[in-house]
Design an enzyme around this catalytic site. Structure first.
Site, PDB file in Angstrom:
ATOM      1  N   PHE A 192       8.913   4.002   9.260  1.00 42.10           N
ATOM      2  CA  PHE A 192       9.718   2.851   9.697  1.00 42.10           C
ATOM      3  C   PHE A 192       9.280   1.530   9.109  1.00 42.10           C
ATOM      4  O   PHE A 192       9.682   0.497   9.556  1.00 42.10           O
ATOM      5  CB  PHE A 192       9.707   2.734  11.225  1.00 42.10           C
ATOM      6  CG  PHE A 192      10.651   3.685  11.890  1.00 42.10           C
ATOM      7  CD1 PHE A 192      10.173   4.833  12.489  1.00 42.10           C
ATOM      8  CD2 PHE A 192      12.014   3.473  11.839  1.00 42.10           C
ATOM      9  CE1 PHE A 192      11.047   5.738  13.058  1.00 42.10           C
ATOM     10  CE2 PHE A 192      12.892   4.376  12.424  1.00 42.10           C
ATOM     11  CZ  PHE A 192      12.402   5.516  13.029  1.00 42.10           C
ATOM     12  N   ASP A 208       0.451  13.490  18.484  1.00 40.98           N
ATOM     13  CA  ASP A 208       0.970  13.668  17.114  1.00 40.98           C
ATOM     14  C   ASP A 208      -0.182  13.725  16.111  1.00 40.98           C
ATOM     15  O   ASP A 208      -0.144  13.089  15.069  1.00 40.98           O
ATOM     16  CB  ASP A 208       1.931  12.514  16.776  1.00 40.98           C
ATOM     17  CG  ASP A 208       2.862  12.897  15.642  1.00 40.98           C
ATOM     18  OD1 ASP A 208       3.528  12.010  15.086  1.00 40.98           O
ATOM     19  OD2 ASP A 208       2.883  14.094  15.264  1.00 40.98           O
ATOM     20  N   ARG A 237       6.931  -0.841   5.849  1.00 42.28           N
ATOM     21  CA  ARG A 237       6.044  -0.908   4.685  1.00 42.28           C
ATOM     22  C   ARG A 237       4.694  -1.466   5.111  1.00 42.28           C
ATOM     23  O   ARG A 237       4.614  -2.228   6.073  1.00 42.28           O
ATOM     24  CB  ARG A 237       6.663  -1.846   3.642  1.00 42.28           C
ATOM     25  CG  ARG A 237       7.924  -1.293   3.016  1.00 42.28           C
ATOM     26  CD  ARG A 237       8.619  -2.373   2.156  1.00 42.28           C
ATOM     27  NE  ARG A 237       9.901  -1.880   1.670  1.00 42.28           N
ATOM     28  CZ  ARG A 237      10.005  -1.038   0.647  1.00 42.28           C
ATOM     29  NH1 ARG A 237       8.915  -0.644   0.014  1.00 42.28           N
ATOM     30  NH2 ARG A 237      11.198  -0.599   0.252  1.00 42.28           N
ATOM     31  N   VAL A 238       3.660  -1.064   4.372  1.00 44.00           N
ATOM     32  CA  VAL A 238       2.306  -1.536   4.678  1.00 44.00           C
ATOM     33  C   VAL A 238       1.777  -2.314   3.480  1.00 44.00           C
ATOM     34  O   VAL A 238       1.868  -1.842   2.352  1.00 44.00           O
ATOM     35  CB  VAL A 238       1.365  -0.359   4.987  1.00 44.00           C
ATOM     36  CG1 VAL A 238      -0.010  -0.860   5.360  1.00 44.00           C
ATOM     37  CG2 VAL A 238       1.925   0.498   6.121  1.00 44.00           C
ATOM     38  N   LEU A 296       0.840  -1.206   0.000  1.00 43.14           N
ATOM     39  CA  LEU A 296       0.000   0.000   0.000  1.00 43.14           C
ATOM     40  C   LEU A 296       0.868   1.245   0.000  1.00 43.14           C
ATOM     41  O   LEU A 296       0.507   2.289  -0.510  1.00 43.14           O
ATOM     42  CB  LEU A 296      -0.912  -0.015   1.225  1.00 43.14           C
ATOM     43  CG  LEU A 296      -2.036  -1.051   1.175  1.00 43.14           C
ATOM     44  CD1 LEU A 296      -2.677  -1.216   2.539  1.00 43.14           C
ATOM     45  CD2 LEU A 296      -3.063  -0.667   0.143  1.00 43.14           C
ATOM     46  N   GLY A 297       2.037   1.123   0.607  1.00 44.07           N
ATOM     47  CA  GLY A 297       2.939   2.269   0.661  1.00 44.07           C
ATOM     48  C   GLY A 297       3.912   2.060   1.804  1.00 44.07           C
ATOM     49  O   GLY A 297       3.861   1.057   2.497  1.00 44.07           O
ATOM     50  N   LYS A 298       4.782   3.050   1.981  1.00 44.02           N
ATOM     51  CA  LYS A 298       5.699   2.870   3.110  1.00 44.02           C
ATOM     52  C   LYS A 298       5.647   4.100   4.006  1.00 44.02           C
ATOM     53  O   LYS A 298       5.472   5.217   3.547  1.00 44.02           O
ATOM     54  CB  LYS A 298       7.123   2.531   2.664  1.00 44.02           C
ATOM     55  CG  LYS A 298       7.840   3.501   1.803  1.00 44.02           C
ATOM     56  CD  LYS A 298       9.198   2.885   1.428  1.00 44.02           C
ATOM     57  CE  LYS A 298      10.056   3.732   0.519  1.00 44.02           C
ATOM     58  NZ  LYS A 298       9.786   5.128   0.446  1.00 44.02           N
ATOM     59  N   GLY A 299       5.707   3.844   5.311  1.00 42.88           N
ATOM     60  CA  GLY A 299       5.710   4.930   6.295  1.00 42.88           C
ATOM     61  C   GLY A 299       7.152   5.218   6.670  1.00 42.88           C
ATOM     62  O   GLY A 299       8.069   4.872   5.936  1.00 42.88           O
TER      63      GLY A 299
HETATM   64  C1  LIG Z   1       2.893   6.337   2.092  1.00 44.98           C
HETATM   65  O1  LIG Z   1       1.658   5.891   1.576  1.00 44.98           O
HETATM   66  C2  LIG Z   1       1.003   4.939   2.267  1.00 44.98           C
HETATM   67  C3  LIG Z   1       1.610   4.298   3.336  1.00 44.98           C
HETATM   68  C4  LIG Z   1       0.891   3.336   3.989  1.00 44.98           C
HETATM   69  C5  LIG Z   1      -0.393   3.012   3.612  1.00 44.98           C
HETATM   70  C6  LIG Z   1      -0.998   3.658   2.534  1.00 44.98           C
HETATM   71  C7  LIG Z   1      -2.385   3.299   2.188  1.00 44.98           C
HETATM   72  N1  LIG Z   1      -3.059   2.736   3.202  1.00 44.98           N
HETATM   73  C8  LIG Z   1      -4.355   2.367   3.032  1.00 44.98           C
HETATM   74  N2  LIG Z   1      -5.033   1.804   4.065  1.00 44.98           N
HETATM   75  C9  LIG Z   1      -4.527   1.423   5.272  1.00 44.98           C
HETATM   76  C10 LIG Z   1      -3.244   1.538   5.782  1.00 44.98           C
HETATM   77  C11 LIG Z   1      -3.301   0.974   7.047  1.00 44.98           C
HETATM   78  C12 LIG Z   1      -2.207   0.828   8.054  1.00 44.98           C
HETATM   79  N3  LIG Z   1      -4.552   0.576   7.263  1.00 44.98           N
HETATM   80  N4  LIG Z   1      -5.287   0.850   6.186  1.00 44.98           N
HETATM   81  C13 LIG Z   1      -5.021   2.535   1.842  1.00 44.98           C
HETATM   82  C14 LIG Z   1      -4.355   3.112   0.766  1.00 44.98           C
HETATM   83  C15 LIG Z   1      -5.046   3.309  -0.461  1.00 44.98           C
HETATM   84  C16 LIG Z   1      -4.382   3.883  -1.514  1.00 44.98           C
HETATM   85  C17 LIG Z   1      -3.041   4.264  -1.370  1.00 44.98           C
HETATM   86  C18 LIG Z   1      -2.361   4.094  -0.181  1.00 44.98           C
HETATM   87  C19 LIG Z   1      -2.996   3.516   0.908  1.00 44.98           C
HETATM   88  C20 LIG Z   1      -0.281   4.624   1.886  1.00 44.98           C
END
Ligand SMILES: COc1cccc(-c2nc(Nc3cc(C)[nH]n3)cc3ccccc23)c1
Length: 281
Positions: A19, A131, A21-22, A14-17
């Site tokens: 610390f 935060d 990746r998700v 989904l992306g990385k924060g």
């Molecule tokens: C840096 O961009 C990041 C980083 C982490 C997650 C996403 C992201 N997350 C979620 N959902 C989530 C994430 C978590 C922990 N629970 N639900 C949905 C998305 C949809 C489109 C793009 C990006 C998404 C992006």
């Protein structure tokens, strides 16, 4: 070949924060969809944030609220820590904010009402988030918002020992004071951040945004102006939250009863009344 991790089928990243990746993940027996946050122990050690992650897990795993991202559990192997989190279908709020540049007043008011409900729940448990900012808020599939990152949350009261948090924009004046050891602050820090968030939703930039030095000066003096296009009710709420003295900030109960919130947040009977009117027409 699908990539399996124990009971999880790992989906798209989904992306990385900061610390980790998700990933989208599916629990194999139930098909339950969640988000798996993978943290590398080596990176946590380098960043000296292991204690923070342990605290995040301890605090976040005990929280249950519709506007707080659910924490289902965690596990680890020799190299990584895995956090099993609720999946919020519409991703990061700050991406929506940047794309729309600023939110219409009805949308900002609904988001702030949801934030106030989540903060009320947290403060009742004597947890302060510390935060609150758009980067730490996710959007669910029905447009509801969910506070996500609890990396900086602690049990109140607390005196500032650790280094500064991320961006300065959201820091309240009491967290900026020179490190006198009796520099205790409490959950009212989240009220200040709620004021900064309200301003940023409506204006598209933070109220004290400037160079780091100037931002600190302007926060310490509470020096900000609300642009004319912001309604007087919204401006009134912002000014009642961005009060230098933590004890004089409007309470979360008063936020939920504030005219700007009430005007834009259809609750209970008014909602049913609206829908019954719709049926008649
Ligand atoms: C840096 O961009 C990041 C980083 C982490 C997650 C996403 C992201 N997350 C979620 N959902 C989530 C994430 C978590 C922990 N629970 N639900 C949905 C998305 C949809 C489109 C793009 C990006 C998404 C992006």
């Amino acid at each position: 070949k699908k990539f399996h991790l124990g009971m999880f089928e790992i989906g798209k990243p989904l992306g990385k924060g900061k610390f980790g990746r998700v990933y989208l993940a599916k629990e194999r027996t139930t098909g339950f969809v969640c988000a798996l946050k993978v943290l590398h122990k080596s990176e946590l050690q380098q960043g000296k944030v292991e204690k923070q992650v342990r605290r995040e897990i301890e605090i976040h795993s005990n929280l249950r609220h519709p506007n707080i991202l659910r924490f289902y559990g965690h596990f680890h192997d020799s190299k990584r820590v895995f956090l099993i989190l609720e999946f919020a279908g519409k991703g990061e709020l700050y991406k929506h904010l940047r794309k729309e540049s600023k939110f219409p007043e009805w949308k900002a008011a609904q988001y702030i009402a949801q934030m106030a409900a989540a903060l009320k729940y947290l403060h009742k448990k004597h947890v302060m988030h510390r935060d609150i900012k758009p980067e730490n808020i996710l959007v669910g599939i029905h447009g509801e918002i969910k506070i996500s990152d609890f990396g900086w949350s602690v049990h109140a009261p607390n005196n500032r020992r650790n280094t500064m948090c991320g961006t300065l924009d959201y820091l309240p004046p009491e967290m900026l004071k020179p490190g006198s050891q009796d520099n205790f602050y409490n959950e009212k820090v989240d009220l200040w951040s709620l004021g900064v968030l309200t301003y940023e939703f409506l204006v598209g930039e933070a109220p004290f945004e400037d160079t780091p030095i100037m931002t600190q000066k302007r926060i310490a003096r509470g020096e900000m102006t609300v642009p004319g296009f912001v309604s007087k009710e919204a401006s009134d709420l912002i000014k009642r939250l961005l009060v230098l003295d933590p004890e004089r900030r409007i309470s979360l109960d008063e936020v939920q009863k504030h005219p700007w919130i009430v005007k834009h947040c259809i609750k209970g009977e008014r909602a049913t009344q609206r829908s019954s009117e719709a049926k008649e027409s």
